[in-house]
Design a protein around this motif. Structure first.
Motif, PDB file in Angstrom:
ATOM      1  N   ASP A 158       0.851  -1.189   0.000  1.00  0.00           N
ATOM      2  CA  ASP A 158       0.000   0.000   0.000  1.00  0.00           C
ATOM      3  C   ASP A 158       0.892   1.248   0.000  1.00  0.00           C
ATOM      4  OD1 ASP A 158      -1.654   2.202   0.804  1.00  0.00           O
ATOM      5  OD2 ASP A 158      -3.098   0.775   1.617  1.00  0.00           O
ATOM      6  N   ARG A 159       0.890   1.995  -1.088  1.00  0.00           N
ATOM      7  CA  ARG A 159       1.769   3.159  -1.218  1.00  0.00           C
ATOM      8  C   ARG A 159       1.462   4.221  -0.169  1.00  0.00           C
ATOM      9  NH1 ARG A 159       1.748   5.136  -7.318  1.00  0.00           N
ATOM     10  NH2 ARG A 159       3.247   6.583  -6.394  1.00  0.00           N
ATOM     11  N   LEU A 160       0.190   4.422   0.138  1.00  0.00           N
ATOM     12  CA  LEU A 160      -0.187   5.419   1.137  1.00  0.00           C
ATOM     13  C   LEU A 160       0.386   5.052   2.504  1.00  0.00           C
ATOM     14  CD1 LEU A 160      -1.870   7.886   2.036  1.00  0.00           C
ATOM     15  CD2 LEU A 160      -3.788   6.306   2.381  1.00  0.00           C
ATOM     16  N   VAL A 161       0.249   3.799   2.900  1.00  0.00           N
ATOM     17  CA  VAL A 161       0.765   3.346   4.192  1.00  0.00           C
ATOM     18  C   VAL A 161       2.276   3.487   4.243  1.00  0.00           C
ATOM     19  CG1 VAL A 161       1.072   1.315   5.664  1.00  0.00           C
ATOM     20  CG2 VAL A 161      -1.172   1.797   4.665  1.00  0.00           C
ATOM     21  N   ARG A 162       2.950   3.096   3.177  1.00  0.00           N
ATOM     22  CA  ARG A 162       4.409   3.190   3.163  1.00  0.00           C
ATOM     23  C   ARG A 162       4.864   4.645   3.289  1.00  0.00           C
ATOM     24  NH1 ARG A 162       4.181   0.023  -1.448  1.00  0.00           N
ATOM     25  NH2 ARG A 162       5.374   1.579  -2.613  1.00  0.00           N
ATOM     26  N   ALA A 163       4.171   5.556   2.605  1.00  0.00           N
ATOM     27  CA  ALA A 163       4.548   6.967   2.668  1.00  0.00           C
ATOM     28  C   ALA A 163       4.370   7.520   4.071  1.00  0.00           C
ATOM     29  CB  ALA A 163       3.703   7.769   1.677  1.00  0.00           C
ATOM     30  N   ILE A 164       3.284   7.173   4.734  1.00  0.00           N
ATOM     31  CA  ILE A 164       3.037   7.664   6.091  1.00  0.00           C
ATOM     32  C   ILE A 164       4.045   7.062   7.064  1.00  0.00           C
ATOM     33  CG2 ILE A 164       1.378   7.569   8.004  1.00  0.00           C
ATOM     34  CD1 ILE A 164      -0.818   7.926   5.863  1.00  0.00           C
ATOM     35  N   ASP A 165       4.383   5.802   6.875  1.00  0.00           N
ATOM     36  CA  ASP A 165       5.400   5.173   7.730  1.00  0.00           C
ATOM     37  C   ASP A 165       6.757   5.857   7.588  1.00  0.00           C
ATOM     38  OD1 ASP A 165       3.919   3.368   9.119  1.00  0.00           O
ATOM     39  OD2 ASP A 165       4.916   1.581   8.312  1.00  0.00           O
ATOM     40  N   ARG A 166       7.127   6.227   6.361  1.00  0.00           N
ATOM     41  CA  ARG A 166       8.429   6.868   6.147  1.00  0.00           C
ATOM     42  C   ARG A 166       8.519   8.210   6.864  1.00  0.00           C
ATOM     43  NH1 ARG A 166       8.027   4.706   0.784  1.00  0.00           N
ATOM     44  NH2 ARG A 166       7.084   6.660   0.038  1.00  0.00           N
ATOM     45  N   LEU A 167       7.386   8.840   7.097  1.00  0.00           N
ATOM     46  CA  LEU A 167       7.350  10.149   7.750  1.00  0.00           C
ATOM     47  C   LEU A 167       7.044  10.039   9.243  1.00  0.00           C
ATOM     48  CD1 LEU A 167       5.377  12.120   5.016  1.00  0.00           C
ATOM     49  CD2 LEU A 167       7.831  12.264   5.511  1.00  0.00           C
ATOM     50  N   TYR A 168       7.273   8.876   9.815  1.00  0.00           N
ATOM     51  CA  TYR A 168       6.890   8.648  11.213  1.00  0.00           C
ATOM     52  C   TYR A 168       7.496   9.678  12.170  1.00  0.00           C
ATOM     53  CZ  TYR A 168       6.166   6.394  15.724  1.00  0.00           C
ATOM     54  OH  TYR A 168       5.803   6.144  17.022  1.00  0.00           O
ATOM     55  N   LEU A 169       8.755  10.031  12.003  1.00  0.00           N
ATOM     56  CA  LEU A 169       9.382  10.994  12.901  1.00  0.00           C
ATOM     57  C   LEU A 169       8.736  12.368  12.792  1.00  0.00           C
ATOM     58  CD1 LEU A 169      13.170  10.039  12.648  1.00  0.00           C
ATOM     59  CD2 LEU A 169      11.513   9.436  14.429  1.00  0.00           C
ATOM     60  N   LEU A 170       8.191  12.695  11.621  1.00  0.00           N
ATOM     61  CA  LEU A 170       7.457  13.955  11.481  1.00  0.00           C
ATOM     62  C   LEU A 170       6.208  13.940  12.356  1.00  0.00           C
ATOM     63  CD1 LEU A 170       6.771  16.678  10.164  1.00  0.00           C
ATOM     64  CD2 LEU A 170       5.713  15.389   8.273  1.00  0.00           C
ATOM     65  N   TRP A 171       5.474  12.816  12.364  1.00  0.00           N
ATOM     66  CA  TRP A 171       4.263  12.731  13.181  1.00  0.00           C
ATOM     67  C   TRP A 171       4.608  12.783  14.663  1.00  0.00           C
ATOM     68  CZ3 TRP A 171       2.307  14.033   9.106  1.00  0.00           C
ATOM     69  CH2 TRP A 171       2.330  13.308   7.917  1.00  0.00           C
ATOM     70  N   VAL A 172       5.752  12.211  15.043  1.00  0.00           N
ATOM     71  CA  VAL A 172       6.208  12.305  16.433  1.00  0.00           C
ATOM     72  C   VAL A 172       6.494  13.755  16.800  1.00  0.00           C
ATOM     73  CG1 VAL A 172       8.081  11.691  18.034  1.00  0.00           C
ATOM     74  CG2 VAL A 172       7.085   9.936  16.536  1.00  0.00           C
ATOM     75  N   ALA A 173       7.158  14.472  15.898  1.00  0.00           N
ATOM     76  CA  ALA A 173       7.433  15.890  16.145  1.00  0.00           C
ATOM     77  C   ALA A 173       6.139  16.690  16.265  1.00  0.00           C
ATOM     78  CB  ALA A 173       8.315  16.457  15.039  1.00  0.00           C
ATOM     79  N   LEU A 174       5.167  16.385  15.423  1.00  0.00           N
ATOM     80  CA  LEU A 174       3.900  17.113  15.460  1.00  0.00           C
ATOM     81  C   LEU A 174       3.115  16.827  16.732  1.00  0.00           C
ATOM     82  CD1 LEU A 174       2.586  16.833  11.776  1.00  0.00           C
ATOM     83  CD2 LEU A 174       3.475  18.862  12.945  1.00  0.00           C
ATOM     84  N   THR A 175       3.199  15.602  17.253  1.00  0.00           N
ATOM     85  CA  THR A 175       2.416  15.268  18.438  1.00  0.00           C
ATOM     86  C   THR A 175       2.865  16.065  19.654  1.00  0.00           C
ATOM     87  OG1 THR A 175       1.292  13.389  19.471  1.00  0.00           O
ATOM     88  CG2 THR A 175       3.698  13.342  19.493  1.00  0.00           C
ATOM     89  N   LEU A 176       4.100  16.577  19.628  1.00  0.00           N
ATOM     90  CA  LEU A 176       4.583  17.465  20.684  1.00  0.00           C
ATOM     91  C   LEU A 176       4.560  18.926  20.244  1.00  0.00           C
ATOM     92  CD1 LEU A 176       7.648  15.369  21.920  1.00  0.00           C
ATOM     93  CD2 LEU A 176       5.396  15.533  22.985  1.00  0.00           C
ATOM     94  N   GLY A 177       4.840  19.150  18.979  1.00  0.00           N
ATOM     95  CA  GLY A 177       4.915  20.519  18.482  1.00  0.00           C
ATOM     96  C   GLY A 177       3.569  21.210  18.369  1.00  0.00           C
ATOM     97  N   LEU A 178       2.526  20.478  17.976  1.00  0.00           N
ATOM     98  CA  LEU A 178       1.209  21.105  17.829  1.00  0.00           C
ATOM     99  C   LEU A 178       0.638  21.601  19.156  1.00  0.00           C
ATOM    100  CD1 LEU A 178      -0.511  18.899  15.094  1.00  0.00           C
ATOM    101  CD2 LEU A 178       0.422  21.211  14.860  1.00  0.00           C
TER     102      LEU A 178
END
Length: 322
Positions: free
Chosen positions: A161-181
């Motif tokens: 699943d290309r969508l899942v793979r793309a979101i997984d590759r950006l995992y550290l971005l989501w970690v940053a957002l969960t604290l940054g937002l």
């Protein structure tokens, strides 16, 4: 051609580090919150942001990672699949593919050797062994068996699943957002970086700490204590006290009886917030193919659970050996 990852021999270093961050960092965050608010009370903004992020990211796990991606309990559009995947990633319980493959393996081998987080498999019946089993199911597995199965058997659909793979590759971005937002929200609303830090502590670190341990409790407590209205091949149980903070995940015996069901609270009075969200999506035309057992299927599984109980009662009345 999509390359499928092979089975690892132990939890990867990044996964171990993520586990350390998720388990070790939030408690100091809670201590910092106490220090920051000592003799000043809790600010309404911080609690409001904590509630918003707890609900959003928590549902990202329960509706997204669990019911949508793991069990395919319903269908939805690509933008909503992406939204649920990102919100689940922001809960800091690991990348989507890792979470799903671990959970599918848990169902395939529930409370048997190979289950990543069983409190029973590999542990004896003494009090000390029970404590060790609960510890492993709650936290210990994060450092030993998490992420071992990442290959074809449990995750081919995700790796293709290309969508899942793309979101997984950006995992550290989501970690940053969960604290940054939360920091950004506190800063913009209150107008100071100090209030932004306070918001980050409460709606970031404390919120992660709280939801992590609610999730861990499903692995440990819900396989050890509670009710078993349905017959399953494992020790899954329903724990009413965890129903609200887990958004319905603690109706765990119902879930293991009908894993593909979008509804875990299958009996009257069992509040299942995640199922209500999915039902709301369906009514808005945002979800389809909602899976739920019918009343006859539920009744048959309940009857199957009653038969061994009646036999045990008969044995006790006659004094027969078990």
């Amino acid at each position: 051609m999509t390359r499928i990852k092979t089975v690892r021999e132990r939890t990867s270093l990044p996964s171990q580090l993520a586990g350390i961050v998720a388990v070790v960092v939030p408690p100091p965050g809670l201590a910092a919150a106490v220090w920051l608010l000592w003799d000043r009370g809790v600010r309404p903004l911080d609690l409001a942001l904590l509630a918003v992020f707890y609900v959003a990211c928590g549902l990202g796990i329960t509706v997204g990672f669990h019911r949508l991606f793991t069990h395919k309990s319903f269908e939805t559009s690509a933008p909503l699949r992406a939204m649920w995947a990102i919100l689940g990633s922001m809960a800091m319980q690991g990348p989507l593919t890792q979470w799903v493959t671990d959970h599918r393996k848990h169902h395939a081998l529930s409370d048997r050797p190979g289950d990543p987080h069983s409190p029973h498999a590999g542990h004896g019946d003494s009090l000390a062994e029970h404590v060790l089993g609960l510890w492993h199911a709650h936290i210990g597995w994060l450092f030993s068996t998490k992420g071992l199965e990442r290959g074809v058997e449990y995750g081919r659909d995700l790796y293709e699943d290309r969508l899942v793979r793309a979101i997984d590759r950006l995992y550290l971005l989501w970690v940053a957002l969960t604290l940054g937002l939360p920091f950004l929200a506190g800063y913009l609303i209150a107008g100071s970086w100090q209030r932004g830090l306070e918001a980050m502590v409460w709606a970031g670190l404390v919120r992660i700490f709280l939801f992590q341990h609610v999730t861990f409790s499903i692995n440990s407590i819900c396989h050890f204590f509670g009710e078993q209205p349905f017959r399953t091949r494992d020790e899954s149980r329903n724990v009413r006290l965890l129903a609200i903070p887990s958004f319905g995940e603690s109706w765990h015996n119902g879930h293991h009886a009908f894993p593909a069901s979008a509804v875990h609270g299958l009996e009257p009075g069992q509040l299942d917030i995640s199922a209500l969200v999915i039902r709301g999506m369906e009514q808005l035309g945002l979800a389809s193919e909602i899976k739920r057992p019918d009343s006859q299927q539920i009744a048959r599984r309940r009857v199957a659970a009653e038969r061994p109980r009646r036999k045990d009662m008969a044995r006790r009345r006659t004094g027969s050996a078990r």
